[in-house]
Design a protein around this motif. Structure first.
Motif, PDB file in Angstrom:
ATOM      1  N   SER A   1      18.568   2.362  -0.767  1.00  0.00           N
ATOM      2  CA  SER A   1      18.614   0.963  -0.342  1.00  0.00           C
ATOM      3  C   SER A   1      19.847   0.711   0.506  1.00  0.00           C
ATOM      4  O   SER A   1      20.928   1.226   0.218  1.00  0.00           O
ATOM      5  N   GLY A   2      19.653  -0.094   1.538  1.00  0.00           N
ATOM      6  CA  GLY A   2      20.782  -0.478   2.382  1.00  0.00           C
ATOM      7  C   GLY A   2      20.824   0.279   3.688  1.00  0.00           C
ATOM      8  O   GLY A   2      20.274   1.369   3.819  1.00  0.00           O
ATOM      9  N   GLU A   3      21.452  -0.355   4.662  1.00  0.00           N
ATOM     10  CA  GLU A   3      21.686   0.273   5.970  1.00  0.00           C
ATOM     11  C   GLU A   3      23.127   0.781   5.949  1.00  0.00           C
ATOM     12  O   GLU A   3      24.074  -0.030   5.955  1.00  0.00           O
TER      13      GLU A   3
ATOM     14  N   GLY B   1      20.219  -4.199  -2.013  1.00  0.00           N
ATOM     15  CA  GLY B   1      19.310  -4.832  -1.059  1.00  0.00           C
ATOM     16  C   GLY B   1      19.651  -4.408   0.360  1.00  0.00           C
ATOM     17  O   GLY B   1      20.414  -3.459   0.573  1.00  0.00           O
ATOM     18  N   CYS B   2      19.103  -5.120   1.323  1.00  0.00           N
ATOM     19  CA  CYS B   2      19.343  -4.780   2.734  1.00  0.00           C
ATOM     20  C   CYS B   2      18.930  -5.977   3.581  1.00  0.00           C
ATOM     21  O   CYS B   2      18.024  -6.722   3.211  1.00  0.00           O
ATOM     22  N   ARG B   3      19.614  -6.189   4.699  1.00  0.00           N
ATOM     23  CA  ARG B   3      19.253  -7.370   5.515  1.00  0.00           C
ATOM     24  C   ARG B   3      18.547  -6.981   6.805  1.00  0.00           C
ATOM     25  O   ARG B   3      18.419  -7.791   7.714  1.00  0.00           O
ATOM     26  N   MET B   4      18.107  -5.733   6.908  1.00  0.00           N
ATOM     27  CA  MET B   4      17.534  -5.278   8.174  1.00  0.00           C
ATOM     28  C   MET B   4      16.063  -5.667   8.356  1.00  0.00           C
ATOM     29  O   MET B   4      15.555  -5.658   9.465  1.00  0.00           O
ATOM     30  N   GLY B   5      15.390  -5.944   7.252  1.00  0.00           N
ATOM     31  CA  GLY B   5      14.039  -6.525   7.347  1.00  0.00           C
ATOM     32  C   GLY B   5      12.919  -5.610   7.811  1.00  0.00           C
ATOM     33  O   GLY B   5      11.882  -6.118   8.277  1.00  0.00           O
ATOM     34  N   CYS B   6      13.072  -4.300   7.699  1.00  0.00           N
ATOM     35  CA  CYS B   6      11.973  -3.407   8.106  1.00  0.00           C
ATOM     36  C   CYS B   6      10.733  -3.744   7.271  1.00  0.00           C
ATOM     37  O   CYS B   6      10.820  -3.861   6.049  1.00  0.00           O
ATOM     38  N   LYS B   7       9.612  -3.876   7.966  1.00  0.00           N
ATOM     39  CA  LYS B   7       8.431  -4.430   7.291  1.00  0.00           C
ATOM     40  C   LYS B   7       7.837  -3.512   6.227  1.00  0.00           C
ATOM     41  O   LYS B   7       7.113  -3.958   5.353  1.00  0.00           O
ATOM     42  N   PHE B   8       8.118  -2.211   6.340  1.00  0.00           N
ATOM     43  CA  PHE B   8       7.498  -1.256   5.412  1.00  0.00           C
ATOM     44  C   PHE B   8       8.368  -1.002   4.186  1.00  0.00           C
ATOM     45  O   PHE B   8       8.089  -0.118   3.391  1.00  0.00           O
ATOM     46  N   CYS B   9       9.459  -1.758   4.023  1.00  0.00           N
ATOM     47  CA  CYS B   9      10.472  -1.389   3.038  1.00  0.00           C
ATOM     48  C   CYS B   9      10.645  -2.465   1.969  1.00  0.00           C
ATOM     49  O   CYS B   9      10.818  -3.635   2.270  1.00  0.00           O
ATOM     50  N   ALA B  10      10.642  -2.019   0.716  1.00  0.00           N
ATOM     51  CA  ALA B  10      10.772  -2.976  -0.396  1.00  0.00           C
ATOM     52  C   ALA B  10      12.222  -3.384  -0.633  1.00  0.00           C
ATOM     53  O   ALA B  10      12.477  -4.428  -1.225  1.00  0.00           O
ATOM     54  N   SER B  11      13.168  -2.598  -0.131  1.00  0.00           N
ATOM     55  CA  SER B  11      14.585  -2.897  -0.410  1.00  0.00           C
ATOM     56  C   SER B  11      15.063  -4.176   0.255  1.00  0.00           C
ATOM     57  O   SER B  11      16.074  -4.750  -0.128  1.00  0.00           O
ATOM     58  N   THR B  12      14.356  -4.597   1.274  1.00  0.00           N
ATOM     59  CA  THR B  12      14.850  -5.688   2.106  1.00  0.00           C
ATOM     60  C   THR B  12      14.228  -7.040   1.753  1.00  0.00           C
ATOM     61  O   THR B  12      14.618  -8.070   2.290  1.00  0.00           O
ATOM     62  N   ILE B  13      13.274  -7.029   0.823  1.00  0.00           N
ATOM     63  CA  ILE B  13      12.489  -8.241   0.571  1.00  0.00           C
ATOM     64  C   ILE B  13      13.358  -9.441   0.154  1.00  0.00           C
ATOM     65  O   ILE B  13      13.145 -10.550   0.602  1.00  0.00           O
TER      66      ILE B  13
HETATM   67  S1  SF4 Z   1      16.839  -0.043   3.515  1.00  0.00           S
HETATM   68 FE1  SF4 Z   1      16.519   1.064   5.457  1.00  0.00          FE
HETATM   69  S2  SF4 Z   1      14.298   0.947   5.783  1.00  0.00           S
HETATM   70 FE2  SF4 Z   1      14.817  -0.606   4.245  1.00  0.00          FE
HETATM   71  S3  SF4 Z   1      15.112  -2.512   5.436  1.00  0.00           S
HETATM   72 FE3  SF4 Z   1      17.114  -1.517   5.189  1.00  0.00          FE
HETATM   73  S4  SF4 Z   1      17.345  -0.303   7.053  1.00  0.00           S
HETATM   74 FE4  SF4 Z   1      15.190  -0.804   6.899  1.00  0.00          FE
END
Ligand code: SF4
Length: 343
Positions: free
Chosen positions: A156-158, A109-121
């Motif tokens: 996935s992930g920052e 997953g990821c906590r950055m929340g970019c709106k176009f990205c499914a990894s962060t949901i």
């Molecule tokens: S995986 Fe990358 S693009 Fe997706 S929310 Fe995280 S930083 Fe943003």
């Protein structure tokens, strides 16, 4: 029990010494691992008592393959991998003329929340260890049956939100005793964690830095990337200039084109102005349409015009070729749909 892949040569040597073994055994152990032998019992030149010690202290864990989706169009393979604790991650193997490239994940997953990205949901579940990132490359070599020569940290992930493990991985994958993948063949993509970019520039690494920019103004960027509330574009660009000065490497700016949001001619002109004078390359990415948002992909003509405006302003720009479009699954999608089906 510890995963030996989380150890580097130095750390293993220390462990061997502490356990009354010769430190040169570390080289032998790694040489077996990089030949694809993941069982201590099969490492022929190790004495029996050392094998026993290793077996009772370590395991060699490489993420398991749950599924591989192969593209009939270009040979891209998307791997759904299971970690030891049951968490799922994705890695993608892409076949280019210059060699096989793997796109690795650095977090579940990821906590950055970019709106176009499914990894962060669903947010960030946890960081991957350096061994789990390395394990993806080893697994990819096995699945592909060929050498992996390039790595992009864009799954996935920052990556810079898992800084220590990522830097350890970068050194490990580059080590001569290991996969020996050149730093110039590695690209790290970040949404712009300014202090961590500064740290990275002081590591003495020469990897290519890619910035997920996606907008030319802070105001526009804030609409799609929450990180823009914390760091401004000018702070990011300042760090990029510093990174270029320290490493002599050209920086890549990634710009996802979203219909009617950031793809107008005015946007292209403003972006050209912003990046003028920076040793850089712009990667234009037609946005992946995912059902969790309403973003639409720009038309071919809009994308072409956008690229042309940048080029006319003297900024190198390419449109990223879409890989594996027949197997769908933008970053994070595979994991999500698998988990939903299971549920
Ligand atoms: S995986 Fe990358 S693009 Fe997706 S929310 Fe995280 S930083 Fe943003």
């Amino acid at each position: 029990m510890k995963n030996l892949l989380d150890y580097n040569m130095e750390e293993l040597m220390v462990w061997l010494k502490e356990n009354s073994e010769s430190s040169f055994r570390a080289k032998q152990i790694f040489s077996w691992i990089y030949k694809g032998i993941f069982s201590f019992d099969e490492m022929k030149n190790l004495p029996k008592n050392l094998k026993e010690k290793l077996n009772s202290n370590f395991k060699i864990y490489i993420p398991e393959v749950v599924d591989v989706y192969s593209s009939n169009l270009d040979g891209t393979k998307k791997m759904l991998l299971k970690l030891e604790d049951g968490n799922l991650i994705e890695s993608v193997i892409m076949k280019y003329k210059h060699g096989n490239t793997i796109c690795v994940s650095t977090q579940v997953g990821c906590r950055m929340g970019c709106k176009f990205c499914a990894s962060t949901i669903e947010g960030r579940v946890r960081n991957l260890t350096s061994g789990e990132i390395l394990g993806q490359v080893l697994r990819a070599g096995e699945v592909e049956g060929e050498r992996i020569s390039n790595i992009v940290l864009m799954g996935s992930g920052e990556p810079l939100d898992n800084y220590d493990n990522v830097v350890k991985f970068l050194r490990e994958v580059n080590a001569e005793y290991g996969l020996n993948i050149g730093q110039r063949h590695i690209t790290l993509s970040t949404c712009g964690l300014v202090p961590k970019i500064r740290d990275l520039s002081n590591e003495g690494l020469n990897v290519t830095l890619a910035i997920s920019l996606h907008a030319f103004s802070d105001e526009k960027r804030r609409e799609i990337m929450p990180i823009a509330n914390k760091y401004s574009i000018s702070e990011i660009l300042e760090e990029c200039r510093n990174y270029i000065e320290k490493t002599n490497r050209r920086v890549t700016f990634e710009y996802s084109l979203v219909k009617d949001i950031n793809d107008s001619k005015e946007d292209a002109k403003a972006l050209s102005k912003l990046l003028k004078g920076i040793l850089c390359h712009v990667n234009l990415i037609p946005v992946n349409e995912i059902k969790e948002n309403s973003f639409k992909r720009s038309s071919e003509k809009t994308i072409e015009d956008f690229a042309q405006i940048l080029k006319s302003a003297g900024i190198e720009a390419t449109v990223r070729r879409e890989m594996g479009s027949d197997i769908n699954a933008a970053c994070g999608q595979l994991r999500r749909s698998y988990m939903k089906n299971k549920a």
